[in-house]
Write a protein that holds these residues in place. Structure first.
Motif, mmCIF file in Angstrom:
data_model
loop_
_atom_site.group_PDB
_atom_site.id
_atom_site.type_symbol
_atom_site.label_atom_id
_atom_site.label_comp_id
_atom_site.label_asym_id
_atom_site.label_seq_id
_atom_site.Cartn_x
_atom_site.Cartn_y
_atom_site.Cartn_z
ATOM 1 N N GLU B 316 0.844 -1.205 0.000
ATOM 2 C CA GLU B 316 0.000 0.000 0.000
ATOM 3 C C GLU B 316 0.878 1.254 0.000
ATOM 4 O O GLU B 316 0.571 2.245 -0.655
ATOM 5 C CB GLU B 316 -0.917 0.040 1.244
ATOM 6 N N GLN B 317 1.948 1.178 0.756
ATOM 7 C CA GLN B 317 2.839 2.347 0.822
ATOM 8 C C GLN B 317 3.553 2.575 -0.516
ATOM 9 O O GLN B 317 3.646 3.705 -0.988
ATOM 10 C CB GLN B 317 3.829 2.175 1.976
ATOM 11 N N PHE B 318 4.017 1.485 -1.121
ATOM 12 C CA PHE B 318 4.624 1.651 -2.455
ATOM 13 C C PHE B 318 3.596 2.227 -3.426
ATOM 14 O O PHE B 318 3.901 3.132 -4.203
ATOM 15 C CB PHE B 318 5.166 0.313 -2.975
ATOM 16 N N ASP B 319 2.366 1.704 -3.347
ATOM 17 C CA ASP B 319 1.321 2.209 -4.245
ATOM 18 C C ASP B 319 1.071 3.699 -4.037
ATOM 19 O O ASP B 319 0.858 4.443 -4.992
ATOM 20 C CB ASP B 319 0.009 1.428 -4.030
ATOM 21 N N ALA B 320 1.099 4.135 -2.785
ATOM 22 C CA ALA B 320 0.859 5.554 -2.508
ATOM 23 C C ALA B 320 1.952 6.408 -3.170
ATOM 24 O O ALA B 320 1.664 7.432 -3.803
ATOM 25 C CB ALA B 320 0.836 5.806 -1.004
ATOM 26 N N MET B 321 3.199 5.948 -3.047
ATOM 27 C CA MET B 321 4.293 6.715 -3.674
ATOM 28 C C MET B 321 4.157 6.720 -5.194
ATOM 29 O O MET B 321 4.345 7.750 -5.848
ATOM 30 C CB MET B 321 5.649 6.115 -3.279
ATOM 31 N N ILE B 322 3.833 5.558 -5.725
ATOM 32 C CA ILE B 322 3.694 5.436 -7.189
ATOM 33 C C ILE B 322 2.574 6.348 -7.695
ATOM 34 O O ILE B 322 2.719 7.027 -8.718
ATOM 35 C CB ILE B 322 3.447 3.955 -7.578
ATOM 36 N N ASN B 323 1.472 6.395 -6.956
ATOM 37 C CA ASN B 323 0.354 7.252 -7.372
ATOM 38 C C ASN B 323 0.753 8.729 -7.392
ATOM 39 O O ASN B 323 0.445 9.453 -8.342
ATOM 40 C CB ASN B 323 -0.847 7.062 -6.436
ATOM 41 N N VAL B 324 1.428 9.150 -6.339
ATOM 42 C CA VAL B 324 1.857 10.557 -6.302
ATOM 43 C C VAL B 324 2.820 10.828 -7.460
ATOM 44 O O VAL B 324 2.698 11.814 -8.191
ATOM 45 C CB VAL B 324 2.533 10.893 -4.953
ATOM 46 N N SER B 325 3.755 9.939 -7.638
ATOM 47 C CA SER B 325 4.779 10.147 -8.652
ATOM 48 C C SER B 325 4.188 10.180 -10.059
ATOM 49 O O SER B 325 4.480 11.088 -10.850
ATOM 50 C CB SER B 325 5.841 9.052 -8.535
ATOM 51 N N LEU B 326 3.346 9.220 -10.374
ATOM 52 C CA LEU B 326 2.776 9.180 -11.733
ATOM 53 C C LEU B 326 1.829 10.351 -11.984
ATOM 54 O O LEU B 326 1.523 10.679 -13.133
ATOM 55 C CB LEU B 326 2.050 7.842 -11.972
#
Lengths: 356, 356
Positions: B316-326
């Motif tokens: 979930e944490q990786f997904d949160a970073m990926i969402n912000v980044s993309l």
């Protein structure tokens, strides 16, 4: 203040074709009166004029910039505009350094009483002018970012230096410089080159001005030394050289070439760019490397620098030039140090003027 | 508009000791309320604080910039100032990028209703803020000239981008950066270096941004690659690098390092400068030469770049970073071109985050 608090232009847009955004850019600045487009007379009947976004009572005024701008010319323009319109929303200068300086001066004089000659000096202007925008069609003058507007008055050649002088907006569109006459383009580009040499070699300088001056010089060299043909990249780079050269003036000063050339244009009306070239060509003693590179650029770009322009002048005329030139104290001090008066005697300056 | 009409800061003063001019500079800006000096908490009990020119009800407020600025922090500061003073004459930010961004945001929110989170985006701010001045004590962020103020809000990390955001005044005094902690100084300097590499290698660029970016990069190299000790010249040059790097953003964009680092700071609160270093260290694939030089500077300046900062994070944490980044679409497009979404898949980005 020990360090000048440098007033920046309000907005900058840079881009090929950005002139097309003029209508949109000035729209929020429209008030009661019209926008006046002060255009270098070179563009009379040229296609650029048809692209000016006239609305309502807007008017195009062509500026005769055969000679350097005069305070009398500013005063006359202001009177005409006041008579015809009362108030105006703003003034948009489109042209070389003379046109930009005229536009700045007219903007200020719309809101300040008396003659523009009353404001030749530092921080004499008391009220902001009307909205003013500058659109250079020649690169190298730095007039687009300067806090002055160089004017020849009844008594002196000196600008209206003030925080109210910089433009509210500049539009840097390198497409507009692509059709400039080759000689004119060279002289104006050299105005930038010469002032960078003078400021980088001067005694006034800090890292702010140095970094801008170095960049401007590098860009001038790319255009006039390294490249073998003139193309879009030349216009792009020279426009940035002019901007950076103008910014570098914040904490630096020009030097011998400008000081001598001011006398020349005061007496003979010699335009600033060509005047600087005529003088710099003879300044090996002061700027040996710069003058060597300058001569290379002159040759490479197949330019003829006028010679013997002071031939046959009277003693009184030489004296007039010397007086104007020696009046430029900060320039001499920057170039030659605190003891400049011992170095640059009237005799030595007369010899230099005779060589031109 | 096709080309951004770039709002400049109002006034710039540059010089060693120019901080001493602060009293004189803000004097004409004093109105009914006091001046608020928002100072990086690093300076609490440091001598710089005693040099702040307090008058009348003026107040020093220390800003806790342990983490990146938050919209909630801005809103709280604004509420405190409104409760205590009603109106204020202006706000002077003294510190690194976080402090400068806080000062800009507080200035705007004194005159705009609601929460600063409502204004995260482009041109959402409708009214000018109170007078604001920025005085950097760290070089490299570019916050002194930017038209944004990067804030972490409840939903996103995004600035208040607007023509009202740039400072009315900046004071660039390289003396103020001379006592910065070595690591911090390096990370912040690298913020400038990295964004120049990203913008010069990006697909968005024109001669305006290129000339500023090249100059900033050259100055960074002088300081971190060529010089062997830290001295006044290092502070002088890095302060100009930061300014030029900030100006270069006018017509360029950052790239992969910033896009990835935004995710990191959103989730972990990693500060911007160090976050960029952590990410850039692993970007050989995208910026091979830049990363090679970066590693050389890290070694030469004896800096440790934190490793394994994402170890043990949940999906979930990786997904949160990926969402912000993309979500940082313009950054990705600048770096990888129009088809960036085909290149930077979620899988690829997850692998990259795991390497950090």
């Amino acid at each position: 203040m020990k360090f000048r608090n440098f007033k920046m232009v309000g907005y900058v847009v840079y881009g090929r074709g950005s002139f097309n955004q003029l209508d949109e850019i000035i729209e929020p600045e429209r008030k009661e009166g019209p926008m006046i487009f002060l255009v270098d007379h070179f563009f009379e009947k040229k296609p650029l004029v048809t692209r000016i976004p006239l609305r309502g009572a807007d008017k195009i005024v062509f500026a005769d910039v055969t000679h350097e701008p005069k305070t009398s010319q500013v005063d006359k323009l202001v009177q005409q505009l006041k008579n015809e319109f009362g108030d105006i929303s703003g003034i948009i200068g489109i042209g070389g350094g003379s046109t930009l300086d005229l536009a700045k001066a007219v903007s200020l004089m719309m809101n300040n009483p008396g003659s523009s000659a009353d404001y030749q000096g530092w921080d004499l202007v008391k009220s902001p002018g009307v909205y003013k925008a500058g659109i250079p069609t020649l690169s190298g003058t730095g007039a687009e970012v300067s806090r002055t507007t160089v004017l020849t008055g009844p008594a002196k050649k000196l600008g209206m230096n003030s925080d109210f002088t910089p433009f509210d907006q500049i539009i840097l569109d390198p497409e507009l410089t692509s059709n400039a006459p080759v000689n004119q383009r060279f002289y104006t580009g050299m105005d930038c080159y010469i002032h960078c040499i003078e400021s980088l070699q001067g005694t006034y300088l800090n890292e702010f001005s140095k970094s801008y001056g170095e960049k401007a010089l590098e860009l001038c060299r790319k255009v006039f030394v390294e490249k073998n043909n003139w193309d879009d990249e030349s216009d792009d780079k020279l426009m940035m050289a002019s901007y950076a050269g103008g910014m570098s003036i914040a904490y630096s000063q020009v030097g011998v070439a400008h000081a001598v050339s001011y006398g020349l244009s005061y007496l003979l009306g010699t335009k600033h760019g060509i005047g600087n070239c005529i003088v710099f060509d003879k300044l090996e003693e002061y700027y040996p490397e710069g003058v060597r590179e300058f001569k290379y650029m002159v040759e490479k770009n197949k330019i003829e620098i006028p010679q013997q322009v002071t031939k046959g002048l009277s003693d009184e005329q030489f004296d007039a030039m010397i007086n104007v030139s020696l009046g430029m104290k900060p320039l001499w001090e920057n170039a030659l140090g605190k003891d400049w008066e011992k170095i640059m005697t009237r005799k030595k300056l007369r010899d230099l003027y005779e060589k031109l």
